[in-house]
Design an enzyme around this catalytic site. Structure first.
Site, PDB file in Angstrom:
ATOM      1  CE1 TYR A   1      17.988 100.629  17.840  1.00 43.79           C
ATOM      2  CE2 TYR A   1      20.062 101.027  18.958  1.00 43.79           C
ATOM      3  CZ  TYR A   1      19.076 101.438  18.083  1.00 43.79           C
ATOM      4  OH  TYR A   1      19.185 102.646  17.451  1.00 43.79           O
TER       5      TYR A   1
ATOM      6  CD  GLU B   1      28.327 101.291  13.023  1.00 48.25           C
ATOM      7  OE1 GLU B   1      27.941 102.445  12.762  1.00 48.25           O
ATOM      8  OE2 GLU B   1      28.787 100.512  12.174  1.00 48.25           O
TER       9      GLU B   1
END
Ligand SMILES: CC(C)(COP(=O)(O)OP(=O)(O)OC[C@H]1O[C@@H](n2cnc3c(N)ncnc32)[C@H](O)[C@@H]1OP(=O)(O)O)[C@@H](O)C(=O)NCCC(=O)NCCS
Length: 148
Positions: free
Chosen positions: A117, A105
């Site tokens: 990411y 998260e």
């Protein structure tokens, strides 16, 4: 800067890791929490070393075929030099030889982390409304599938 080395974190790294985390995110883990993670059998905590000192870390856990990254951070003066990417790569490499869904998260406003990411193969799979407090913010859920 000399080469970036990523290795398993040890207890002596915990204060440097906690300091990097304190400087990097709003609600940091304590040194005790990092020490606890080091002692967990199914946890992976790695330290990046730049110029002879800890310059970043990643910590997460795995259970069965699923792994979660709890935190990754690079000391401010070493950002944008590939440390974050190396930590992610080493985290994937440290998982047992199986197929894994790696999840995490991230605060919706954290464009640097989301970009890191995405560059490393994670996809956005959901949004958790008001997941974070101080400041209140949505969490973007991201996953990456890896097979060894
Ligand atoms: C997110 C973070 C870990 C990235 O670490 P890093 O060591 O700078 O990452 P890298 O140098 O490997 O960067 C890899 C890629 O990520 C992206 N990226 C990293 N920082 C970025 C920024 N400030 N803005 C936009 N993209 C960024 C880029 O695509 C970059 O590739 P490029 O430099 O070739 O353009 C670092 O900014 C950090 O510690 N932030 C504070 C802690 C944090 O938010 N952690 C994530 C919590 S979920």
């Amino acid at each position: 800067m000399s080469d970036i080395i990523v290795r398993k974190a040890v207890l002596e790294d915990v204060s440097a890791i906690a300091e990097i985390e304190r400087m990097s995110i709003p609600q940091p883990w304590s040194e005790a929490a990092f020490a606890n993670a080091l002692a967990q059998e199914n946890a992976v905590t790695l330290a990046a070393v730049c110029d002879g000192a800890v310059c970043g870390f990643i910590t997460g856990v795995y259970v069965l075929d699923s792994a979660d990254i709890y935190s990754v951070a690079t000391a401010e003066e070493y950002r944008r030099k590939g440390v974050g990417g190396k930590l992610l790569e080493a985290f994937f490499g440290a998982l047992p030889d199986e197929a894994f869904t790696v999840g995490l998260e991230v605060r919706e406003s954290n464009l640097a982390a989301i970009s890191l990411y995405e560059k490393n193969g994670f996809e956005r799979v959901g949004l958790r409304k008001n997941f974070y407090s101080d400041p209140k913010e949505n969490a973007v859920l991201m996953t990456k599938f890896i097979r060894k």
